[in-house]
Scaffold this motif. Sequence first.
Motif, short mmCIF file in Angstrom:
data_model
loop_
_atom_site.label_atom_id
_atom_site.label_comp_id
_atom_site.label_asym_id
_atom_site.label_seq_id
_atom_site.Cartn_x
_atom_site.Cartn_y
_atom_site.Cartn_z
N GLU A 408 0.85 -1.19 0.00
CA GLU A 408 0.00 0.00 0.00
C GLU A 408 0.88 1.23 0.00
OE1 GLU A 408 -3.80 1.76 2.54
OE2 GLU A 408 -2.45 0.29 3.44
N ILE A 409 0.53 2.19 -0.84
CA ILE A 409 1.23 3.48 -0.89
C ILE A 409 0.26 4.56 -0.46
CG2 ILE A 409 2.42 5.14 -2.36
CD1 ILE A 409 3.15 2.79 -4.19
N ARG A 410 0.61 5.29 0.57
CA ARG A 410 -0.26 6.34 1.08
C ARG A 410 0.48 7.67 1.05
NH1 ARG A 410 -4.39 4.49 4.68
NH2 ARG A 410 -4.84 6.69 5.05
N GLY A 411 -0.27 8.74 0.82
CA GLY A 411 0.31 10.07 0.83
C GLY A 411 -0.66 11.07 1.42
N SER A 412 -0.15 12.16 1.92
CA SER A 412 -1.03 13.22 2.44
C SER A 412 -0.28 14.54 2.41
CB SER A 412 -1.50 12.90 3.86
OG SER A 412 -0.43 12.96 4.78
N ILE A 413 -1.05 15.61 2.47
CA ILE A 413 -0.49 16.95 2.54
C ILE A 413 -1.04 17.65 3.77
CG2 ILE A 413 -0.28 17.12 0.04
CD1 ILE A 413 -2.74 18.94 0.06
N GLY A 414 -0.32 18.62 4.24
CA GLY A 414 -0.80 19.43 5.34
C GLY A 414 -0.40 20.88 5.13
N LEU A 415 -1.36 21.78 5.27
CA LEU A 415 -1.11 23.22 5.13
C LEU A 415 -1.76 23.93 6.30
CD1 LEU A 415 -2.07 23.57 1.35
CD2 LEU A 415 0.24 23.43 2.28
N THR A 432 3.99 0.48 2.53
CA THR A 432 3.96 -0.73 3.35
C THR A 432 4.05 -1.94 2.44
OG1 THR A 432 2.58 0.34 5.04
CG2 THR A 432 2.66 -2.07 5.03
N MET A 433 5.10 -2.71 2.61
CA MET A 433 5.25 -3.96 1.87
C MET A 433 4.64 -5.07 2.72
SD MET A 433 8.69 -6.03 0.74
CE MET A 433 9.32 -4.70 -0.29
N ALA A 434 3.63 -5.76 2.17
CA ALA A 434 2.93 -6.80 2.92
C ALA A 434 3.18 -8.16 2.28
CB ALA A 434 1.44 -6.49 2.98
N ARG A 444 7.22 -1.37 6.75
CA ARG A 444 6.61 -0.07 6.52
C ARG A 444 7.67 1.03 6.58
NH1 ARG A 444 1.79 1.38 10.44
NH2 ARG A 444 0.75 -0.16 9.11
N THR A 445 7.62 1.93 5.60
CA THR A 445 8.54 3.06 5.54
C THR A 445 7.75 4.34 5.31
OG1 THR A 445 10.32 1.68 4.66
CG2 THR A 445 10.52 4.07 4.36
N PHE A 459 9.94 -3.01 10.84
CA PHE A 459 9.58 -4.35 10.41
C PHE A 459 8.63 -4.92 11.46
CE2 PHE A 459 9.99 -8.93 9.87
CZ PHE A 459 9.87 -9.05 8.50
N TYR A 460 7.43 -5.26 11.00
CA TYR A 460 6.39 -5.76 11.91
C TYR A 460 6.22 -7.25 11.69
CZ TYR A 460 1.58 -6.56 13.56
OH TYR A 460 0.45 -7.06 14.17
#
Length: 744
Positions: A408-415, A432-434, A444-445, A459-460
Motif C-alpha cells: 500500500e502506498i499512502r500520501g497526504s499533505i498538510g497546510l 507498506t510492503m505486505a 513499513r517506511t 519491520f512488523y
Amino acid sequence: MRFFLLILAFFTIVSAQDRPKIALVLSGGGARGGAHVGVLKVLEANHIPIDMIIGTSMGSFVGGLYASGKTPQEIEAMLTKTDWTKYITTDFKRQNIPMRKKELDYLYQGKLGLGVNKDNNIVLPTGVLKREPLLLKFLEETQDVEGINDFDKLSIPFRAVATNIKNGEAVILKSGSLARAMYASSAIPGGFQPINIDGIDLVDGGVSDNFPIQIAKDMGADIIIAVDVSENFDTNLDVNSYLVVMGQLVNIMMRKNANESIKKLRKTDILLTPNLDGFTGLDADKYEAIIQRGEEVALQNLEKLKKLSLDKRRYASYQNHYRKKHKNSQIILDEIRLVNKTYLGDESILRRLHLRTGDVYNEVELRKNILNLYDMMIFDGIEYTMQEVDGKNVLELTVNPSWDTYGEIRGSIGLEDDFKGHSSYSLKLGYTMAGINSYGAEWRTNLEIGRTQHAYTEFYQPLDVMQRFYIKPSLEYENIVDIFPIGRYTDGLIQGNVEIEYSRYGGTMAVGTHLDRNFEFEIGASSFKDTTDINLDIYYSNPPFFTPANGYSARPIYASLKIDNLDNVNFPKYGIKSQILWTKDGAISGSDYDYEQIYIDLEKPLSFYSNNFTLRMKYGKTYKRNDTKINRLYGTYTLGGLFNLSGYAPYSFNNDNMALAVLKYRYQLRDSGFFGVLDTPLYVGGSIESGNTWAYKKDFKWTELHNSVSVYVAADTLFGPFYFAFGQSDDGENSLYLYLGEKF
C-alpha cells in the motif's frame, strides 16, 4: 399415494397449458426498483400468475428474491427495515479493522492511496464501493436456495442480466449462485467492484440491457408484463461533482437501451411505468414511498392485468407448483476444502472462520465470520459453496487477495496558516510492503518533509497465526523547527521568540499484543541521539534560558496501552479513543536524561441527528526529573493552536506537565445523502477549552488555567480535514486558522 401425485401433476401441467405463459420483466433503476415490489403485491392480490422472471440490476434483486419463493410482503419488509449503509459502503467499518490499519489514519490524514499487487505493479481499486458486505447480504436473503444451481428449478424460472466489462456484451445468468448473479447484475461500473463468474468479470446489466424484454421472448413468453423504472437523464444537468457525472453517464446508457427494448413489446404485452418523479436511484431511505408508486401504477392498469387472472382454484394450483418454499436441511460438515490464493496461512484463515469437521453447518455464523475475516483488509472476497461429493458434505472456500494485498502506498499533505506570520506545510509518503510471510509480516517506511523532516522504517512481525503478539524493530530520523513564544515558557521572559531546531536519530525495539482489533498494549526500549540548534530573538533576564545541546544520548523505555474504536478519526460520531503512556529515561545505562512521566489521552464523541459533542482530555505528568540542567525538549508537553487552547498561537506553552480539557460541538450542515461518504460533508461548530503547562515540582493551580473558545467551518475532504477557524482566549489573545490535511 404416488399415483395420486402423478395425476395431480398431470392436471397441473394441463391447466398451465390452457393459459398463456406470462413473463415478468423488471428493469434496473437503483432504489427506484422498489416499485417492482408494489407491482408484485398487486399481481398476487389479483391472482395473476408469473411463469418466468427476467431482471436487470435492481430488477434482478427483487425478481430473484421473488423467484426464490419470498413473498412481496417479505421483500418489502426487508427493503424498508434494512440499514443499507451497512452494506453499501466505500470503506471498511473502522471499528472492525485491525489496530495496525487504524494507525495509518493518524499518519495520513487524507484518503489518497495506491495498491501494490503480487506482481509488484501499482494498482487502483476496481470500484469505490466494497463488494463483500453487499454480497453477504444477498447470500443471507437467498440462503434457502443456496443448494439450487439451476435457476429453472427455483420457485419460478429466473434469469439475471449482467455485462462483460471487457467487451460490453450482455451476459445472461441462468445457473450458479443466485446471490452472486444478483450482485453481478447490480454492480454499477465505477461504483461497486466487479465480480468474476465463470472466468468473466461482470458489472451491472443495465449497461448492456437494462430492460431485457428480448430474453423473455426468447424463453417463449406469450405475454410480457414489463415494469420500467429506468431513470431519465437530465438535459439541463448542473455538472458539479463526480457523483453527478457518473450518475448521468449510467442514466444515459440505461435509458437509451431501455427505450430500444420497449420497441420490442407486442400489443398483447403490458408496460407499467411508475411515476417516480422526485426519486433517484440512490434513495434507498425512501423505499416505502417508492413501493407505493409501484402499487399505484399496477392498480391504474388493473383492467388489463385482470384479463390474466386465475380463479381461486387455479391460482391455488399455480401456487402449489410455482410458489413453493425452499428450506435447507441440517447438514453435518464432513470435509472442508480451502482454496487459498493469499499469502496468509491456511490455519490463520480457518481458525478465524471457526470451522471444524463434524460440526453442524451454520451459514449465518459462517457469513458473520467471513465478514470478520474480510475486515482484515487483505482479501478481495471469500466465496463458499456446499456440495455433496461421494456422499460427503463438502464445504469449499475460495479466498482471493485484495487489489492492494501485497502493498500500500499512502500520501497526504498538510497546510496551516495562523495569519500572524506562522505557517507550516507537510508532505508525507509511505509504503507498506505486505505478504512477506504467512504470518502477515510487513515492512513499513514513511517519509515526511516540511516543518518536520522525518524518515521512519519498521519491520512488523506477528508471532502467532492469529497475529495476537508481535515484535517491531524500527529506525528513525527526525528534524523539527519550532518557534516558541518564550514569554510564555518561563518566568522572567516577557517577550520575544525562540526558534529551536532539534534533531533525533536512533532505533526502537518494541513487543506488543493485539488481543482484539480495538486494543493494543506495547512495551519498548529505544536508543537515540539528540541535538538542538537555538536562535534567540528575545529580551531576557540572566542567565539565558536555552543553551545549545549537542550529542545528548537518550535511552527511554516505555509502556503504552491504546484503545481505539472511533468510526472516524477527524469527525467521529461514536466510539472511544484513549491512551495511557508511561515513559522513563535513564533506566538504561548511557542515557544523559533522567526523568519519568505518565501521559493520558481520552476522546469520546456523542452524536444525535446532525449534532455532535466530542470531549477530549489530555494530561501529562513528569513525576521524576534529575536532569534539570539539560534543555530537554523531548518529553515535554506543548499547548497552543487549534483545539489546544485555540486563542493562542501554536507552541505557546511548553513544560514538564500539562492538562487540557476540550469540549467540541459540530453541526452537519449538509446531509450528503445515501452515498454521502463519496461527497464532502460540511460542518460548523465551536469549542470550549481550558488548560495549561507547568514546570516540574510546581503544583497545578486551577487559578492559572488558560481558557479559549473557537468557532469554525470544516469539511471532511479527500485530502483530509479542512478547517477555517477563529480562536479567542480569556486574556484577549486571538488566532485565525486555515489548514488542510495534517494538523500541526
